[in-house]
Each structure stands twice: as C-alpha cells, then as structure tokens.
Enzyme design. Structure first.
Site, short mmCIF file in Angstrom:
data_model
loop_
_atom_site.label_atom_id
_atom_site.label_comp_id
_atom_site.label_asym_id
_atom_site.label_seq_id
_atom_site.Cartn_x
_atom_site.Cartn_y
_atom_site.Cartn_z
N LYS A 190 0.37 -1.58 0.17
CA LYS A 190 -0.50 0.18 -0.07
C LYS A 190 1.00 0.93 -0.17
O LYS A 190 0.45 2.53 -0.61
CB LYS A 190 -0.77 0.44 1.57
CG LYS A 190 -2.06 -1.13 0.96
CD LYS A 190 -3.49 -0.34 0.29
CE LYS A 190 -3.84 -1.91 0.30
NZ LYS A 190 -5.82 -1.71 -0.55
N SER A 231 -9.42 0.02 6.53
CA SER A 231 -8.31 -1.02 7.40
C SER A 231 -7.52 -1.11 8.03
O SER A 231 -8.03 -2.01 9.00
CB SER A 231 -9.31 -2.09 6.92
OG SER A 231 -8.29 -3.13 5.61
N GLU A 280 -9.35 -14.38 -3.39
CA GLU A 280 -10.22 -13.79 -2.74
C GLU A 280 -10.52 -14.59 -1.04
O GLU A 280 -10.95 -15.75 -1.41
CB GLU A 280 -11.17 -12.46 -2.96
CG GLU A 280 -12.41 -13.40 -3.87
CD GLU A 280 -13.78 -12.89 -4.42
OE1 GLU A 280 -13.09 -11.27 -3.95
OE2 GLU A 280 -14.24 -12.51 -4.88
N GLY A 282 -15.90 -13.89 1.09
CA GLY A 282 -16.06 -12.09 0.63
C GLY A 282 -15.90 -12.17 -0.66
O GLY A 282 -14.84 -12.10 -0.92
N ASP A 340 -17.15 -10.73 -3.47
CA ASP A 340 -17.32 -9.90 -4.41
C ASP A 340 -17.22 -9.86 -5.37
O ASP A 340 -17.88 -9.99 -6.28
CB ASP A 340 -17.67 -9.16 -3.64
CG ASP A 340 -16.81 -8.25 -3.41
OD1 ASP A 340 -16.28 -7.18 -4.16
OD2 ASP A 340 -15.47 -8.93 -2.32
N SER A 374 1.27 -10.38 -0.36
CA SER A 374 1.04 -8.05 0.08
C SER A 374 1.04 -7.60 1.16
O SER A 374 1.29 -6.31 1.03
CB SER A 374 -0.80 -7.87 -0.32
OG SER A 374 -1.56 -9.00 0.83
#
Length: 345
Positions: A85, A108, A222, A226, A228, A325
């Site tokens: 990030k 988060s 994922e 979750g 999606d 990550s």
C-alpha cells in the site's frame, strides 16, 4: 446515524481512496471512465524510485517440489510500512501535495499506514477513517506516522470510497518490478496470483503484466467468505455484499470500484477463493519454511496457487508469480492463528 465522514469534521483539502467504492456500471459506460494505463504505472515507478523498496523475489525448493511448478514470490511484506500500500499511497499523495493541505482517506489498516507515512514525508496532515475493529498493530502504526484516526463500524456504516488512478498506478509497480526482475533472468511468468480486496492491487499489476508479459494469466484470489469480485466478474456487474467475516482483514471489502472493475474485466483471467483455514496454513508455511511473518491477506495468492495446482488447473513446470501483499499482523494474533493450525498434542 451519523456517518464516520461527518464525525471527522471538516475534511482536508484532498480525499484519497484505497481501492474501494463506486456504483455499478455497464460495459458501454467503461469507455467513459478515465482508466489508468501502463504509462501511469511507469510514471509512478519514477516517483517511487529511491523512496519505495524494490522488494525481493524469493523462491522455495520445498514449495516447487510440492507443487511441481516454479514459484516466484514477490515479498511486499518487506515494503516500507510492511505492505504494498505504500506505493499507491505515496504516488497519490505526491501528486496532490501542491494543491492540498491535507489528506482524508478510509482504510482497514495498511492503506491507512501508507497514507499517514506518505503525508508525513510530504509534510502534510492526514485524517484516516478506520473501522472500530481494525487490528491494533495497524491502528498504532497509523497513529505513529502522524495520522489522525476517526472510527466507524464497518458492519453497520457504509464508507464512500472511490478508487483513484494514482493509487492503482502506484500498486502496479509491484507487477512491473516482478516481471522486469524475472525477465532479467530470462524468466517469463505463465501465471500471476494476486490477492483481491477492493481490486487496486490486481488492477494495477494487470496493467503492467499486459504491457510487459501479455501471455501471463492474472489470477485473483479472495476469501471464500467475501467473494464479491468473483461474483462481479461472473455476472458482469459490480456485486455488493455485506462486510465479510474473515481473518483476511485486508480483504474485508463489500464491492469493487468502478475503475478496478473495468480494468479487471479486461485483464483478469479468473477469480478463485480460499478458506480461512487455508490462509492459516499459508501463514504457517511462510513462517516455517521461508522464515517470514505474513498476514492472512498476504497468504491469499499462495493458497490460490496451491488450490489451482491441486485441481490440475496449472500445468506442471509452469512459472508462477505470487504476490505477498503484506506482513502487518499483531504478534499475539499471529501466534493464536498459527497455533490453531498445529496438530493437538
């Protein structure tokens, strides 16, 4: 109910997204979006040069022998503030520093730290809206970088967060580095496994991969709780879900963003899911075999690779990239999770 954004008071001059948000869109509207390109990734790479770490690519003979493939692991857990990030956060902050006195963003944890650190490096103030159940380590780190934290309940309140070109472009430098470094060793990837939350990382990486290694198949992974993104690609529209309950806190997202979804539709071959138990097995593997602390979300890529190999969907001898990550996990929580995967005595 008073929103978290309202409780934050007067917002700083610029709003920085992570990789969430946006309404559903149809294919015919994709052309109207100002999508980032590989040129934006290249620009981000120049901005991040000598600021972000060019993280190492690790290998494991144990893993290769077990799976019958060659796995190349990009270790963003060794990035500044412990996650990929930082790349997107710094790139975005650097582009708005001339016109903004401060930054407002939602996260988060890892994006919060990235923006707080990037703002500090640029002499700017940062207000971060974080969920009440954010991991303590990530909360403390965000504050230590100078971030002003405002809380919201992720299970009861919605956050309005729109993915930005500059964040996606910054994340794309992960893929650019991985492919360029392997190419210098005459290695080309057949598959590249990337975790999926809001889609910023996989979108940016896919831009780099399609430009530098167009035959590489991009696989998103994922949490099973979750999925999606998986549903969205299957149905051809952005699917909204309730906040998933998973140990992968970096992937507790409710939907993709307009930009990320549009890019993923073009570039991502497949989305698969893994369970929390599989993520714990991944944490244990990284700790025991590769001597690395990796957070649950960071294990998504590896466990996705293992699952597809087990299904016979990855040919033997394939060259497979795996993006780790991040590694931001409380040690107490880490020990609890690792212990839960050990056989009882």
């Amino acid at each position: 109910m008073t929103s978290a954004a309202a409780r934050a008071g007067a917002a700083p001059a610029s709003s920085l997204a992570s990789s969430m948000g946006g309404a559903s869109l149809d294919n015919e509207h994709d052309k109207d979006l100002n999508l980032p390109t590989f040129a934006d990734v290249e620009d981000a790479s120049r901005i991040l040069d000598s600021v972000a770490h060019r993280t190492p690519i690790q290998t494991s003979r144990t893993l290769d022998d077990e799976l019958g493939v060659r796995a190349f692991i990009k270790c963003e857990n060794l990035q500044r503030m412990g996650a990929f990030k930082f790349r997107g956060g710094y790139n975005a902050v650097s582009r708005c520093k001339e016109t903004a006195s401060g930054i407002l963003t939602y996260s988060s944890g890892n994006h919060a730290q990235a923006v707080a650190l990037a703002a500090k490096l640029h002499g700017m103030e940062a207000t971060i809206i974080m969920p009440t159940d954010a991991p303590p380590l990530k909360l403390e780190a965000t504050r230590s970088y100078g971030g002003n934290v405002v809380f919201y309940d992720r299970y009861k309140e919605k956050r309005d967060d729109v993915a930005r070109r500059d964040v996606i472009a910054g994340q794309g430098t992960v893929g650019q580095e991985l492919i360029e470094d392997l190419r210098s060793e005459s290695i080309s990837l057949d598959y590249l496994f990337v975790c999926v939350g809001g889609g910023g990382l996989i979108s940016g990486i896919s831009l780099a991969a399609k430009a530098l290694s167009p035959k590489t198949k991009i696989i998103g992974v994922e949490p099973e709780a979750g999925n999606d993104a998986q549903q969205s690609l299957e149905k051809g529209r952005i699917v909204h879900i309730e906040t998933p309950r998973t140990i992968a806190d970096g992937a507790q997202t409710q939907h993709l963003g307009d930009l990320t979804f549009a890019i993923m539709k073009q570039n991502v071959s497949q989305i698969i899911t893994v369970t929390d138990d599989e993520l714990i097995d991944g944490m244990k593997f990284f700790g025991e075999r590769m001597k690395m602390i990796v957070e649950p979300t960071g294990c998504l890529g590896l466990m996705g690779l293992k699952k597809m190999v087990k299904r016979g969907e990855v040919p033997k001898g394939s060259c497979c990239g795996v993006v780790v990550s991040g590694g931001n996990v409380d040690l107490k929580r880490y020990c609890e999770l690792i212990s839960s995967s050990l056989p009882s005595s």
